[in-house]
Design an enzyme around this catalytic site. Structure first.
Site, PDB file in Angstrom:
ATOM      1  N   ARG A  76       0.832  -1.216   0.000  1.00 47.99           N
ATOM      2  CA  ARG A  76       0.000   0.000   0.000  1.00 47.99           C
ATOM      3  C   ARG A  76       0.858   1.254   0.000  1.00 47.99           C
ATOM      4  NH1 ARG A  76      -3.086  -3.125   3.722  1.00 47.99           N
ATOM      5  NH2 ARG A  76      -2.304  -2.007   5.535  1.00 47.99           N
ATOM      6  N   TYR A  80       0.475   4.931  -1.932  1.00 49.68           N
ATOM      7  CA  TYR A  80       0.417   6.210  -1.217  1.00 49.68           C
ATOM      8  C   TYR A  80       1.427   7.203  -1.808  1.00 49.68           C
ATOM      9  CZ  TYR A  80      -2.150   3.577   2.361  1.00 49.68           C
ATOM     10  OH  TYR A  80      -3.063   2.803   3.020  1.00 49.68           O
ATOM     11  N   TYR A 102     -12.178   9.896   2.802  1.00 51.07           N
ATOM     12  CA  TYR A 102     -13.355   9.539   3.589  1.00 51.07           C
ATOM     13  C   TYR A 102     -13.025   9.566   5.085  1.00 51.07           C
ATOM     14  CZ  TYR A 102     -11.921   4.690   4.522  1.00 51.07           C
ATOM     15  OH  TYR A 102     -11.269   3.580   4.961  1.00 51.07           O
ATOM     16  N   HIS A 104     -12.317  11.228   8.618  1.00 53.03           N
ATOM     17  CA  HIS A 104     -11.463  12.386   8.914  1.00 53.03           C
ATOM     18  C   HIS A 104     -10.223  12.218   8.054  1.00 53.03           C
ATOM     19  CE1 HIS A 104      -8.617  14.933  10.936  1.00 53.03           C
ATOM     20  NE2 HIS A 104      -9.473  15.273  11.897  1.00 53.03           N
ATOM     21  N   VAL A 107      -6.979  10.917   9.867  1.00 58.90           N
ATOM     22  CA  VAL A 107      -7.041   9.776  10.782  1.00 58.90           C
ATOM     23  C   VAL A 107      -6.736   8.490  10.021  1.00 58.90           C
ATOM     24  CG1 VAL A 107      -8.599   8.434  12.264  1.00 58.90           C
ATOM     25  CG2 VAL A 107      -8.618  10.918  12.381  1.00 58.90           C
ATOM     26  N   ALA A 134     -14.350   7.282  11.789  1.00 61.89           N
ATOM     27  CA  ALA A 134     -15.007   6.045  12.241  1.00 61.89           C
ATOM     28  C   ALA A 134     -15.019   5.990  13.765  1.00 61.89           C
ATOM     29  CB  ALA A 134     -14.282   4.836  11.660  1.00 61.89           C
ATOM     30  N   GLN A 176      -8.207  -1.439  11.365  1.00 61.95           N
ATOM     31  CA  GLN A 176      -7.696  -2.267  10.264  1.00 61.95           C
ATOM     32  C   GLN A 176      -7.490  -3.729  10.682  1.00 61.95           C
ATOM     33  OE1 GLN A 176      -5.943   1.168   7.428  1.00 61.95           O
ATOM     34  NE2 GLN A 176      -4.394  -0.122   8.289  1.00 61.95           N
ATOM     35  N   ALA A 217     -19.468   1.364  11.256  1.00 61.29           N
ATOM     36  CA  ALA A 217     -20.410   2.488  11.245  1.00 61.29           C
ATOM     37  C   ALA A 217     -21.221   2.457   9.952  1.00 61.29           C
ATOM     38  CB  ALA A 217     -19.635   3.802  11.328  1.00 61.29           C
ATOM     39  N   THR A 245     -13.713  -2.226  12.663  1.00 59.56           N
ATOM     40  CA  THR A 245     -12.883  -1.722  13.763  1.00 59.56           C
ATOM     41  C   THR A 245     -13.250  -2.542  14.990  1.00 59.56           C
ATOM     42  OG1 THR A 245     -12.787   0.502  12.832  1.00 59.56           O
ATOM     43  CG2 THR A 245     -12.356   0.328  15.179  1.00 59.56           C
TER      44      THR A 245
HETATM   45  C1  LIG Z   1      -7.362   3.718   6.252  1.00 62.31           C
HETATM   46  S1  LIG Z   1      -8.390   3.785   7.660  1.00 62.31           S
HETATM   47  C2  LIG Z   1      -9.372   5.185   7.270  1.00 62.31           C
HETATM   48  C3  LIG Z   1     -10.008   5.832   8.474  1.00 62.31           C
HETATM   49  C4  LIG Z   1     -10.795   7.091   8.133  1.00 62.31           C
HETATM   50  N1  LIG Z   1      -9.908   8.123   7.626  1.00 62.31           N
HETATM   51  C5  LIG Z   1     -11.562   7.646   9.330  1.00 62.31           C
HETATM   52  O1  LIG Z   1     -11.466   8.852   9.594  1.00 62.31           O
HETATM   53  O2  LIG Z   1     -12.283   6.903   9.983  1.00 62.31           O
HETATM   54  C6  LIG Z   1      -9.416   2.389   7.387  1.00 62.31           C
HETATM   55  C7  LIG Z   1      -9.902   1.815   8.711  1.00 62.31           C
HETATM   56  O3  LIG Z   1     -10.846   2.703   9.288  1.00 62.31           O
HETATM   57  C8  LIG Z   1     -11.848   1.975   9.947  1.00 62.31           C
HETATM   58  N2  LIG Z   1     -13.120   2.212   9.249  1.00 62.31           N
HETATM   59  C9  LIG Z   1     -13.323   2.647   7.999  1.00 62.31           C
HETATM   60  N3  LIG Z   1     -14.644   2.705   7.709  1.00 62.31           N
HETATM   61  C10 LIG Z   1     -15.276   2.287   8.828  1.00 62.31           C
HETATM   62  C11 LIG Z   1     -16.627   2.112   9.192  1.00 62.31           C
HETATM   63  N4  LIG Z   1     -17.622   2.360   8.339  1.00 62.31           N
HETATM   64  N5  LIG Z   1     -16.896   1.661  10.431  1.00 62.31           N
HETATM   65  C12 LIG Z   1     -15.938   1.387  11.331  1.00 62.31           C
HETATM   66  N6  LIG Z   1     -14.643   1.528  11.042  1.00 62.31           N
HETATM   67  C13 LIG Z   1     -14.307   1.971   9.819  1.00 62.31           C
HETATM   68  C14 LIG Z   1     -11.465   0.502   9.852  1.00 62.31           C
HETATM   69  O4  LIG Z   1     -10.704   0.147  11.003  1.00 62.31           O
HETATM   70  C15 LIG Z   1     -10.639   0.516   8.591  1.00 62.31           C
HETATM   71  O5  LIG Z   1      -9.793  -0.606   8.507  1.00 62.31           O
END
Ligand SMILES: C[S@@+](CC[C@H](N)C(=O)[O-])C[C@H]1O[C@@H](n2cnc3c(N)ncnc32)[C@H](O)[C@@H]1O
Length: 273
Positions: A76, A80, A102, A104, A107, A134, A176, A217, A245
């Site tokens: 990955r 990036y 997507y 924040h 984050v 999330a 993740q 979520a 998560t």
């Molecule tokens: C690369 S990160 C992105 C996080 C994103 N920027 C945020 O602000 O939540 C990807 C991880 O965020 C979490 N994630 C993303 N979408 C989610 C959701 N709908 N519900 C719960 N966790 C989520 C999971 O742990 C996932 O593996």
């Protein structure tokens, strides 16, 4: 493009804003973010769902996805680096550039932070705006307050590889988990291939029957979140997706430092439960 008195085109100095769409774009996209998407001359996006992508495209039909830099089974980090380079090429070209990610945008998002760092290092104005992550959704949906009894948040693979300290009197959020132990890009996750390694680590601090929550979520309007409680010992059998998560609640209560509490003159009753 503006012109000098001689009629020669003046190249504007580029800039970068990084914004977030929230997890459920319809509803969590703020007016401020919409304004920045509209007024930018070049928009990029890293969005995980089709509705979110459509919303961005409606605001800026020429918006460009950075998802095309992912290559199945490749690291990955390579994707990036290519994303950051693409964003920076627009900034250097004089564009008022916007990158929407997507959740924040700062984050668990390496390319957005790196693009901001790189733009500033090259003398461009660069700003990141916060959005709903999330984790914010988790606090609301699971009724968890990170202030009491405290909460630690880690990327699941790093949590194990760097032997992060575990505090069973605080909540633990692991991100993740659906791609635990895998640094490559797989849109469907790795289906928990290595998850037993994470479980073994957690079992050093929590009992096998400790109830943990698999949390996803809601991404779409009128859809419920996934909130699935299972025993830690059964985690290896659970269905994990790239959006999962893991929330591990505290296994024991806080122990009050009575001496310091008295020295500070704080009454026990005044402490939030
Ligand atoms: C690369 S990160 C992105 C996080 C994103 N920027 C945020 O602000 O939540 C990807 C991880 O965020 C979490 N994630 C993303 N979408 C989610 C959701 N709908 N519900 C719960 N966790 C989520 C999971 O742990 C996932 O593996």
């Amino acid at each position: 493009m503006p012109r000098e008195a001689s009629g020669r085109m003046i190249k504007e100095k580029g800039s970068l804003v990084v914004v977030g769409t929230g997890i459920r774009t319809v509803g969590q996209l703020t007016g401020d973010t919409i304004a920045r998407l509209k007024t930018s001359t070049k928009v990029f996006y890293i969005i995980a769902d089709l509705v979110g992508e459509q919303v961005i495209k409606q605001i800026q039909p020429a918006a460009e996805s950075l998802g095309r830099f992912y290559r199945l089974g490749r690291n990955r980090r390579e994707a990036y680096d290519a994303m950051v380079e693409r964003i920076m090429s627009a900034v250097r070209d004089g564009h008022r550039t916007c990158c929407a990610a997507y959740g924040h945008p700062g984050v668990f998002a390496f390319p957005t932070h790196e693009a901001i760092r790189r733009a500033r290092a090259e003398g461009f104005e660069a700003t990141m705006y916060p959005a709903v992550s999330a984790e914010d959704c988790l606090f609301a949906d699971l009724g968890v307050d990170p202030a009491n009894p405290g909460c630690n948040s880690h990327e699941a693979t790093r949590f194990v590889l760097y032997k992060k300290a575990v505090d069973p009197s605080s909540g633990l959020i692991l991100w993740q988990v659906g791609m635990f132990g895998d640094a490559t890009y797989r849109p469907e996750g790795n289906r928990g291939q290595w998850i037993h390694v994470l479980v073994d680590r957690l079992l050093q601090h929590y009992p096998e029957d400790h109830q943990v929550t698999l949390y996803e979520a809601a991404v779409f309007i009128n859809c419920p979140p996934r909130i699935e409680r299972i025993a830690l010992g059964k985690l290896a059998d659970a269905e994990l997706t790239p959006a999962t998560t893991l929330y591990v609640p505290p296994a024991r209560g806080d122990v009050l430092d009575e001496e310091t509490c008295a020295a500070l003159g704080i009454e026990r009753a005044a402490l939030a439960r």
